[in-house]
Design an enzyme around this catalytic site. Structure first.
Site, PDB file in Angstrom:
ATOM      1  N   LYS A  59       0.812  -1.225   0.000  1.00  0.00           N
ATOM      2  CA  LYS A  59       0.000   0.000   0.000  1.00  0.00           C
ATOM      3  C   LYS A  59       0.842   1.271   0.000  1.00  0.00           C
ATOM      4  O   LYS A  59       0.392   2.317  -0.487  1.00  0.00           O
ATOM      5  CB  LYS A  59      -0.934   0.010   1.205  1.00  0.00           C
ATOM      6  N   SER A 314       0.768 -10.004  -0.312  1.00  0.00           N
ATOM      7  CA  SER A 314       0.587  -8.552  -0.381  1.00  0.00           C
ATOM      8  C   SER A 314       0.854  -7.811   0.909  1.00  0.00           C
ATOM      9  O   SER A 314       1.076  -6.600   0.895  1.00  0.00           O
ATOM     10  CB  SER A 314      -0.847  -8.244  -0.852  1.00  0.00           C
TER      11      SER A 314
END
Length: 421
Positions: A59, A314
């Site tokens: 992110k 992720s």
């Protein structure tokens, strides 16, 4: 090239420019071979380790790219964002690094350790505003105050510059993956990561299949593809919190529709099993969303791959206190743990008879909840049983049916499980 809101045109070139912007900021994360998954899938499987990225998640790429691309006058206004997790940390990092003031709106159920980490990363440059309610309430307030105070709003995924930042992972992958790579598996929530990577790969390496993976309890992109447009889910399971999005982004959806080769939806229990295997076999502490893609590689690929498979890990911002729930969900999903309501005679030796006559070797009672509250002849108990093999459930049920006890299996969607985890 895709037209976005405000007539922004997003292309692979924008992602290349974002990669240059992030070159001295984001880590170039490794691509690691997984012998465990390779043996299961029968082709080489590689893990892209964004769980060891700055702030332990991809992110930061999108947040930094968005904030670093602001004009001098926009930066002077300050930024705002809403998040309960990884996006908040990415925004905090960008604000502290670029010396830009920010406000981060957090839902009231955000754990204290996450608030403390955001504060540490933000280093005095971000203000946390706690909003009573869910992420949706925090996001609505963030957008409202952004407009009122003339702040630049930084979306978690529904923004072209954020998408371009997430897409820089594809630029790295192009230098790391084998030439004969069959497919890349990507976790999806709002779709920013998948949109950026898919756009770049389909432009620069079109032979590689790009497959998105969603959790069963929050399959908003699958629903949008069926409807032909973004739609809101009636209900969302928040367990895979990094992808628990009830509506795909309006900006990300057209890219996903055009660039994804397929979408896989997998049960949360499979994610839990993969989280445990990643930890035990690879030593990777993955958050639920971080284990989505590699979980899909194990059993849910829509085709037989004819070359290596790449799965995105992720993020690694997982609270270790959640592992009790992770193990519980995994065992139930694998068919190794079952619960029953058993009506026992209220007399001495009833439980001993159950253990002797019903349970077999390699079967264990792991939960027993019973209280004698009256003088009736019988009383119900909640009994949890672990099996050595999933197939043993058939013999167990036959022995239960032959016993004098009344036994009712507890279905997997029962609210009773909310009392157990």
């Amino acid at each position: 090239m895709w037209a976005m809101e405000s007539d922004f045109q997003l292309s692979a070139k924008d992602i290349d420019e974002a990669a240059q912007r992030l070159a001295k900021v984001a880590k170039k994360t490794p691509l690691e071979h997984s012998p465990r998954l390779s043996e299961e899938v029968a082709v080489p499987v590689y893990l892209k380790r964004e769980d060891i990225q700055l702030c332990r998640s991809f992110k930061v790429r999108g947040a930094y790219n968005k904030i670093a691309s602001l004009s001098e006058s926009e930066a002077a206004r300050g930024v705002a964002a809403a998040s309960a997790g990884n996006h908040a940390q990415g925004v905090a990092y960008a604000c502290a690094t670029l010396k830009i003031r920010g406000k981060i709106f957090l839902p009231s159920n955000t754990p204290r350790q996450k608030r403390d980490r955001i504060a540490t990363i933000g280093d005095g440059w971000v203000e946390q505003i706690i909003v009573d309610g869910t992420f949706d309430a925090a996001n609505a307030q963030a957008m409202e105050i952004s407009e009122r105070e003339n702040l630049v709003f930084v979306p978690a995924y529904n923004d072209p510059m954020v998408i371009a930042g997430q897409g820089t992972i594809a630029v790295e992958l192009a230098e790391q993956i084998p030439a004969d790579t069959d497919c890349v598996l990507l976790p999806m929530g709002g779709g920013g990561l998948a949109a950026g990577i898919a756009l770049w790969l389909k432009t620069m390496r079109p032979s590689i299949k790009v497959i998105g993976v969603e959790p069963e309890g929050a399959a908003s992109i699958k629903a949008a593809l069926r409807a032909g447009k973004p739609v809101s889910l009636d209900q969302v399971d928040n367990f895979v919190d990094g992808t628990a999005v009830g509506r795909v982004g309006d900006v990300t959806f057209p890219i996903l529709r055009e660039c994804l080769d397929d979408v896989i939806v997998i049960p949360e229990g499979a994610v839990c099993s993969e989280m445990l295997d990643l930890y035990h076999s690879e030593g990777i502490i993955a958050e639920p969303a971080g284990a989505l893609a590699s979980a899909a590689a194990r059993r849910y690929l829509p085709h037989i791959p004819n070359g290596p498979v790449v799965a995105m890990v992720s993020g690694g911002n997982n609270d270790l206190s959640r592992y009790a729930e992770v193990q519980e969900r995994s065992l139930r999903h694998e068919g190794l743990r079952h619960y029953f309501l058993v009506t026992f005679p209220q007399e001495p030796g009833a439980l001993l008879g159950f253990v002797r006559d019903v349970l077999a070797e390699d079967q264990d009672i792991i939960h027993f909840e019973y209280t004698k509250k009256n003088n009736r002849d019988t009383g119900p108990a909640l009994v949890g049983i672990d099996l050595g093999r999933a197939a043993d459930i058939h013999q167990l049920r036959r022995r239960m049916a032959s016993s004098p006890l009344h036994v009712e299996p507890v279905p997997l969607d029962s609210e009773i499980f909310r009392l157990l985890i």
